[in-house]
Every structure is written in C-alpha cells, then in structure tokens.
Design an enzyme around this catalytic site. Structure first.
Site, PDB file in Angstrom:
ATOM      1  N   HIS A 173       0.829  -1.203   0.000  1.00 25.74           N
ATOM      2  CA  HIS A 173       0.000   0.000   0.000  1.00 25.74           C
ATOM      3  C   HIS A 173       0.867   1.259   0.000  1.00 25.74           C
ATOM      4  O   HIS A 173       2.047   1.202   0.356  1.00 25.74           O
ATOM      5  CB  HIS A 173      -0.870   0.043   1.275  1.00 25.74           C
ATOM      6  N   CYS A 274      -3.067   0.374  10.116  1.00 19.78           N
ATOM      7  CA  CYS A 274      -3.973  -0.655   9.572  1.00 19.78           C
ATOM      8  C   CYS A 274      -5.074  -1.065  10.542  1.00 19.78           C
ATOM      9  O   CYS A 274      -6.128  -1.529  10.121  1.00 19.78           O
ATOM     10  CB  CYS A 274      -3.188  -1.911   9.191  1.00 19.78           C
TER      11      CYS A 274
END
Length: 285
Positions: A173, A274
C-alpha cells in the site's frame, strides 16, 4: 481545488473503531511473502496494548468489533472504510477474500451516525491503506489492491478535497512507506520507491509539506492524533523493533511520543495505521 481542513483540526478524533484479531490470521491472512509464523498470543497482546493506548491513555471512545475466524485479515479495519469529517466511504477491498469485512464496519459507522457511501461499482477496488489524507488533500496509491476507478469514487465522495494518484509498485500500500506525522508533516521511508512516491506527491500538490525521513519504510507508518488534553500525539514503532527510525521520531520535541510494538502484525503486512479507523464526532453544544 484547495482543501478546507484547518491545521488545528487535523488529527482530532473522538472515536476509534478496531477489531480483534482472529486466530486464523496466523495461517490464512494474506501476506506478500512467506516468512516467520505469527505468534498469536503475542499478536493479541500487542493489539490489546494498542487498543489500550487509544482508549485508556488517550481517552478515545473505542468501538471494539469481534474477531471473525472466516475473515483472517479482519483486524486490519483501515482497509474497509475511509472516514473524513461526517462521511464514511465503505470501500471495495482489492482482495476478494476481504470483501465481507465491510459489513460489520458499515454497521458500526451507521451506529455512529455518519453519512455512509458504499463503493458498489464492481470495476472499482480501494484499500484504505492506499489512502493518505493530509488534512488538505488526499493522495491515493494505485497498487495491486487499489485502482483508478476506486480513486475516482473516493474523489466523488469527498468533493471538498483535491485527490491525486500515486503509483505504488514495490509495496502493498501507499502507507506501507509513508503516513502523516503531524499537521503538515509527512513521515517517509528511505527506499528508492518511497522517495520516488514522495517526489510525485510533492509535484502533484499546490502545498509544500515538511518531511520526516526515517531509515525503515515500515517504520514510516505512524499514527498522528491531536488530542486537546495531550496536544500533538504520535504512535510510532518501538526502538526495539526499529532503533534507527525511533531515533528520528525522538527528535520531535513538541509531540507526545508513544512507542507501540507491532512485530506480529507486520509479519502479515499489517502496520500501525492498519488496525484502526478514527472518527471525530462533533459534540452537540
């Protein structure tokens, strides 16, 4: 298009949504490479300490969702919702095995009375880990998990803010190597791909950001919060895990620095941002 957020408001949060890790995380969570096995007892302990920092130490109202053994990655709640002000975009995660994770998050955010927008286009994918909100604008990483259509829907959802896309080739990411470390401060890793992405962000933006360069890409993922009773707060990786990067964070003298262990989640590509979704609910006065 200029963003409307004021620096004094950036990082404010009243609530955090988290989700307990399932035991299936150890064997079945998605991971870019097969490495060390996750120590589940330790992962649970680290997650509990993380949640404790948000709730007990910082005074946020923590909404704790239960683990689901059929969803091994469900602890990584960031990927299934992007929240800005009073609006929540429920994403369409890039990995098909993660699509059902959105259901419980949607329910939790509805209970918090946010305006819910669902990404229903079957051609769109978006993981929240690819979304960097600076307080002024959004940067969206185009990765194996997030595509152009997903970025377009995010732009349609948050029309008050400029949205720029950044190619992400060598990481899972965008936030695998960067995050916001303050109202105008981007924490960025030292790898060639991280520095290349930063250069693209700088070229795309009308605004000049300060940067905090850390030696380790994974350690560039930190959590900045603006807590009225505490001031600037930064959760970052521990000196035991990333000693050289921790030294860089320790130079931030105007931040309350909170080192947080995350060794087990990192084995399955999970970083600090996250595991939470932050909401800033306006109090009725």
């Amino acid at each position: 298009m200029a963003g409307l957020s004021h620096p004094s408001v950036f990082g404010r949060a009243t609530h955090a949504v988290v989700r307990a890790p399932p035991e299936s995380l150890c064997r079945h969570a998605l991971r870019r490479s097969q490495g060390e096995e996750v120590d589940f007892a330790r992962a649970e302990r680290q997650h509990q300490l993380y949640v404790g920092v948000l709730g007990s130490k910082l005074g946020l109202q923590v909404v704790q969702l239960p683990a689901d053994e059929s969803l091994p990655d469900c602890v990584f709640v960031e990927d299934v919702a992007v929240v800005c002000e009073e609006t929540a975009l429920i994403t369409r995660p890039g990995a098909p095995s993660r699509r059902k994770e959105v259901d419980m998050m949607k329910e939790a955010l509805e209970k918090l009375q946010l305006n819910i927008v669902e990404m229903k286009d079957e051609n769109a994918t978006l993981d929240g880990g690819d979304v960097l909100f600076t307080g002024r604008e959004f940067f969206v990483g185009l990765s194996k998990r997030t595509n152009q259509r997903g970025a377009e829907i995010l732009a349609d959802t948050f029309k008050d803010y400029a949205v720029s896309t950044v190619p992400v080739a060598d990481s899972l990411h965008l936030k695998s190597f960067c995050s916001m470390a303050g109202p105008n401060l981007i924490a960025i890793g030292s790898s060639e791909s991280a520095q290349k992405a930063l250069k693209i962000m700088q070229q795309m933006s009308d605004h000049r950001y300060d940067k905090l360069t850390v030696p380790d890409d994974m350690a560039a993922n930190c959590i900045y919060l603006n807590i009225p009773s505490k001031g600037h707060v930064l959760l970052h990786r521990t000196p035991e895990e990333y000693p050289e990067s921790a030294k860089v964070y320790e130079k931030l003298k105007d931040h309350l620095l909170i080192p947080v262990s995350n060794s087990e989640m990192e084995k399955v590509d999970g970083l600090l941002t996250c595991c939470s979704v932050f909401i800033n609910k306006k109090t009725d006065s």
